[in-house]
Design a protein around this motif. Sequence first.
Motif, PDB file in Angstrom:
ATOM      1  N   HIS A 211       0.771  -1.183  -0.127  1.00 15.78           N
ATOM      2  CA  HIS A 211       0.041  -0.081   0.124  1.00 15.78           C
ATOM      3  C   HIS A 211       0.907   1.045   0.053  1.00 15.78           C
ATOM      4  N   ASN A 212       0.699   2.055  -0.965  1.00 17.61           N
ATOM      5  CA  ASN A 212       1.348   3.438  -1.028  1.00 17.61           C
ATOM      6  C   ASN A 212       0.397   4.413  -1.484  1.00 17.61           C
ATOM      7  N   ALA A 213      -0.154   5.128  -0.664  1.00 11.54           N
ATOM      8  CA  ALA A 213      -1.285   6.248  -1.487  1.00 11.54           C
ATOM      9  C   ALA A 213      -0.567   7.459  -2.194  1.00 11.54           C
ATOM     10  N   ALA A 214       0.714   7.457  -2.118  1.00 16.02           N
ATOM     11  CA  ALA A 214       1.210   8.529  -2.921  1.00 16.02           C
ATOM     12  C   ALA A 214       0.684   8.647  -4.269  1.00 16.02           C
ATOM     13  N   ASP A 215       0.597   9.848  -4.767  1.00 16.66           N
ATOM     14  CA  ASP A 215       0.365  10.081  -6.355  1.00 16.66           C
ATOM     15  C   ASP A 215       1.378   9.880  -7.128  1.00 16.66           C
ATOM     16  N   TYR A 216       1.718   8.679  -7.355  1.00 14.03           N
ATOM     17  CA  TYR A 216       3.130   8.254  -8.085  1.00 14.03           C
ATOM     18  C   TYR A 216       3.216   8.872  -9.430  1.00 14.03           C
ATOM     19  N   LEU A 217       1.800   8.852  -9.928  1.00 15.74           N
ATOM     20  CA  LEU A 217       1.780   9.392 -11.460  1.00 15.74           C
ATOM     21  C   LEU A 217       2.344  10.826 -11.684  1.00 15.74           C
ATOM     22  N   SER A 218       1.710  11.737 -10.897  1.00 17.02           N
ATOM     23  CA  SER A 218       2.202  13.097 -10.805  1.00 17.02           C
ATOM     24  C   SER A 218       3.566  13.418 -10.418  1.00 17.02           C
ATOM     25  N   ALA A 219       3.848  12.620  -9.545  1.00 14.31           N
ATOM     26  CA  ALA A 219       5.294  12.601  -8.817  1.00 14.31           C
ATOM     27  C   ALA A 219       6.374  12.242  -9.635  1.00 14.31           C
TER      28      ALA A 219
END
Length: 260
Positions: free
Chosen positions: A67-75
């Motif tokens: 689980h990783n809620a970070a917005d990885y596409l934007s980041a």
Amino acid sequence: MSQSMFEIRRVFQTQREPISTVNEGKHSIANAVREYGHDQLIDNINHMLDKEAGRSGMRNTSVNLQHNAADYLSASFTSRIQPVMREEAVLSILQFAVQTKCLDQTVLQAVHLADNYCRYNNSIQPAFMRIIYAMALEISIKMNEQMVLSLEDIASLFENRFSQSMLVNLERHILSINNFRVYAATPLDFVINLLYLEKDILSGGSYRLEPDQIVNDTLPLLHYSMSQYNLSRKKYSSIAVAAICHFLQELHEEIQAGQQ
């Protein structure tokens, strides 16, 4: 409700077989759950919750692959890769899986593998999104199905735009990024475990509910949630509980309407 949800429900209603049919045989998740004792079920779901929270004793716990809620596409990709590209890739493997009668677990594990690959590999180009999710499905099919999706089949599906040697390297890289953890708990695992833990409550009221029935009705919601970028980053246990609550709410509204 989005067009994707309507389409998923349409496909499931017209083409999808019930989980009790699809999951026949020794690989049946539902049958396996039935054989577990109550204490073992509790231990199993606690273990999955520990993995989601990054508390498991498995290697590389500094990186929580569950689980990783970070917005990885934007980041990682700024505007280079949009959520709709991911959604199209997920829906394409779901469509293939329904047509070939793959287990739902196979699809959900494939999405998990591909999502992690995108999350921890910021060199991905938009043109590779669909092939990444297709290769993740190929890996998941190897683990869960008796059918075979060969590299030749995948190359043919993509009109031979990708060589088999490139697909071999991509498969190896996906597995490496995921630390070779190909059996991650999915929202479906949580749904099944939660429902069988509460089986007596569900079947003890005036309106008898069987776990398999609820699982079947939550499946479109699970697949829809995993196809949507913002929802897929929620905890899998939360997605499962939300799907169950949504089904129970719809059922309650139907019963209320029938009594009027």
